[in-house]
Design an enzyme around this catalytic site. Structure first.
Site, PDB file in Angstrom:
ATOM      1  N   TYR A  41       5.964  -2.417   7.919  1.00 12.45           N
ATOM      2  CA  TYR A  41       5.619  -3.836   7.886  1.00 12.45           C
ATOM      3  C   TYR A  41       6.704  -4.665   7.196  1.00 12.45           C
ATOM      4  CZ  TYR A  41       0.672  -3.674   9.469  1.00 12.45           C
ATOM      5  OH  TYR A  41      -0.481  -3.586  10.207  1.00 12.45           O
ATOM      6  N   GLY A  42       7.408  -4.020   6.261  1.00  7.90           N
ATOM      7  CA  GLY A  42       8.376  -4.736   5.411  1.00  7.90           C
ATOM      8  C   GLY A  42       9.236  -5.758   6.136  1.00  7.90           C
ATOM      9  N   ASN A  73       0.671  -3.969   0.136  1.00  8.04           N
ATOM     10  CA  ASN A  73       1.128  -5.173  -0.559  1.00  8.04           C
ATOM     11  C   ASN A  73       1.735  -6.178   0.403  1.00  8.04           C
ATOM     12  OD1 ASN A  73       1.200  -2.861  -2.575  1.00  8.04           O
ATOM     13  ND2 ASN A  73       1.457  -4.620  -3.925  1.00  8.04           N
ATOM     14  N   THR A  74       2.526  -5.692   1.352  1.00 10.98           N
ATOM     15  CA  THR A  74       3.201  -6.588   2.298  1.00 10.98           C
ATOM     16  C   THR A  74       2.178  -7.368   3.115  1.00 10.98           C
ATOM     17  OG1 THR A  74       4.947  -4.935   2.427  1.00 10.98           O
ATOM     18  CG2 THR A  74       4.990  -6.675   4.064  1.00 10.98           C
ATOM     19  N   GLU A 151       6.225   8.443   4.747  1.00 15.59           N
ATOM     20  CA  GLU A 151       5.567   8.673   6.047  1.00 15.59           C
ATOM     21  C   GLU A 151       5.986  10.017   6.635  1.00 15.59           C
ATOM     22  OE1 GLU A 151       3.353   6.868   8.181  1.00 15.59           O
ATOM     23  OE2 GLU A 151       2.923   5.672   6.403  1.00 15.59           O
ATOM     24  N   THR A 184       1.972   0.538  -1.647  1.00 17.98           N
ATOM     25  CA  THR A 184       1.006   1.636  -1.743  1.00 17.98           C
ATOM     26  C   THR A 184       1.570   2.979  -1.294  1.00 17.98           C
ATOM     27  OG1 THR A 184       0.091   0.993   0.407  1.00 17.98           O
ATOM     28  CG2 THR A 184      -1.020   0.155  -1.564  1.00 17.98           C
ATOM     29  N   HIS A 185       2.733   2.972  -0.648  1.00 16.75           N
ATOM     30  CA  HIS A 185       3.359   4.250  -0.304  1.00 16.75           C
ATOM     31  C   HIS A 185       3.948   4.946  -1.541  1.00 16.75           C
ATOM     32  CE1 HIS A 185       3.159   2.911   3.894  1.00 16.75           C
ATOM     33  NE2 HIS A 185       3.398   4.155   4.239  1.00 16.75           N
TER      34      HIS A 185
END
Lengths: 271, 271
Positions: A41-42, A73-74, A151, A184-185
């Site tokens: 998403y970043g 968060n993103t 991931e 959160t990763h």
């Protein structure tokens, strides 16, 4: 899955929040959605992320979610306001870098935040800094590639260690004693992070606080206060949705379109 | 879709039941499932149909169904007892040929039933004949291909008319004045059926009675009487479910398998 807790993220990072929610609320059902078709998403623009977040929220609510945790968060920075405006009766819990506890606990007066560029550029983070950053120094740091490594399962690999050593070095040189994990990763790499940062740096993962907020909101929710939802009709098939759409149209006179970003292979809806 | 009425069939036949349910209960949400990957059900062994019916019921319940309408005579005959045993707290409404009203209304004393071979071979139909067939003659008739024609949208084509004329001729020659439609696909061809049968034959579609039974059961259901369901956790992804399964295993220590006949492209579950 009526009454489940819905949790979503771009990928598996939100599982670091999910496990805290599950530990605190073991009797609650959950639905976790990983938007791995659109990860990371970043680098994506906020308007695109708000679109994904709305589609996912819609799916989770249809699947029975009574509360939504935006475990990213993103996405929280980009979409939380849109989500709350779109679903005014649904409680949402979003992520924000845990700047407040870091500021409260720092002894050196220097706090580090590790997050994605989109999080740092968002209004949510700027507000946090304005509010809590008056008497301490807050240093931000991005760590491109860390989401992808987590991931890929490289939570403790040499590659991840090397990347993190490079990202953390500037913060450590500046004398931080609090390191906020603003994605959160990152908690899944916390063993390496703690190892690099050393014993004098506290690592702050907001997930436990998020789980407590979920519990608070569930306790405060008054389901009797909600208006009954309008009747909705879903048509699913194990065959071709396009064909079923035309059949429903022909046999019942309802025009319906195969739709839904995630259910497109087996669902049709009419309002 | 919490609290929706779940309806399923091998294909679109059950929509003839769905429209009656919707007409009688316009404020209720519905989820319709067409098992078009396995249509026609007619030639399949009962044990296979019970397996499909259980999978579909499981999906519908997870999607929030509070009651299940097995809107397929073949599946009702093959699976209703299994379903009720498997889900003892869920109300089920099944289809059975409307022999009773036909017997009550016949003046000629000769009643015809049009259905699939599996329906005629099932215990449900034999019980109906034993119970209501003492003082009247009940003739059975299959009509191979009619389900497929309705699925193909040929509800009023020359081909459908020709097939039906052939199927109905023996019953008409026998002097029926009541024709029971024993398959939910058939009502969509009722215009042709009525045309061939003529004005002296009453065509009996059980769908309105099924809708009334749904209404009765919903009125009788006492949701406070049900034990809370065990916590269930679903993991969905817009990417690869196989990959997410291994990630969940690695990151959280839960072994979960991509599963679910219908959701296999985007869902994982752990109990």
């Amino acid at each position: 899955m009526c009454g489940a807790i819905g949790v979503f993220d771009s990928g598996v990072g939100g599982l670091s929040v999910w496990r805290e929610v599950r530990a605190l609320l073991p009797d609650e059902s959950t639905i976790y959605f990983a938007d791995q078709a659109h990860i990371p998403y970043g680098p994506r623009p906020p308007v695109e992320l708000a679109h994904y977040a709305t589609s996912i929220t819609n799916l989770l609510i249809e699947l029975g979610a009574k509360i939504i945790v935006v475990a990213c968060n993103t996405a929280s920075g980009a979409a939380l306001e849109t989500l709350r405006a779109t679903y005014p009766t649904v409680p949402f819990v979003g992520m924000e870098p845990a700047v407040k506890p870091a500021v409260e606990h720092t002894r050196s007066g220097v706090v580090g935040v590790l997050a994605t560029p989109t999080t740092f550029e968002g209004v949510l983070f700027r507000r946090l800094v304005d509010r809590f950053g008056k008497d301490v120094t807050i240093h931000t740091q991005v760590c491109p590639g860390l989401v992808e490594l987590v991931e890929a399962g490289h939570t403790a690999s040499a590659e991840t260690r090397e990347l993190l050593a490079g990202c953390l070095a500037p913060l450590l040189d500046l004398g931080i004693d609090q390191l906020v994990l603003g994605c959160t990763h990152y908690p899944f790499a916390s063993t390496i992070i703690a190892d690099i940062a050393g014993p004098h740096v506290s690592i702050i993962d907001p997930a436990p606080a998020v789980a407590r907020q979920v519990k608070r909101l569930l306790g405060a929710a008054d389901p009797t206060n909600r208006p009954p939802p309008p009747a909705l009709h879903a048509f699913l098939t194990s065959g071709s949705p396009t064909r079923l759409a035309s059949q429903v149209d022909q046999l019942l006179g309802y025009e319906c379109q195969p739709e839904g970003v995630f259910w497109r292979d087996n669902v049709l809806r009419i309002g």
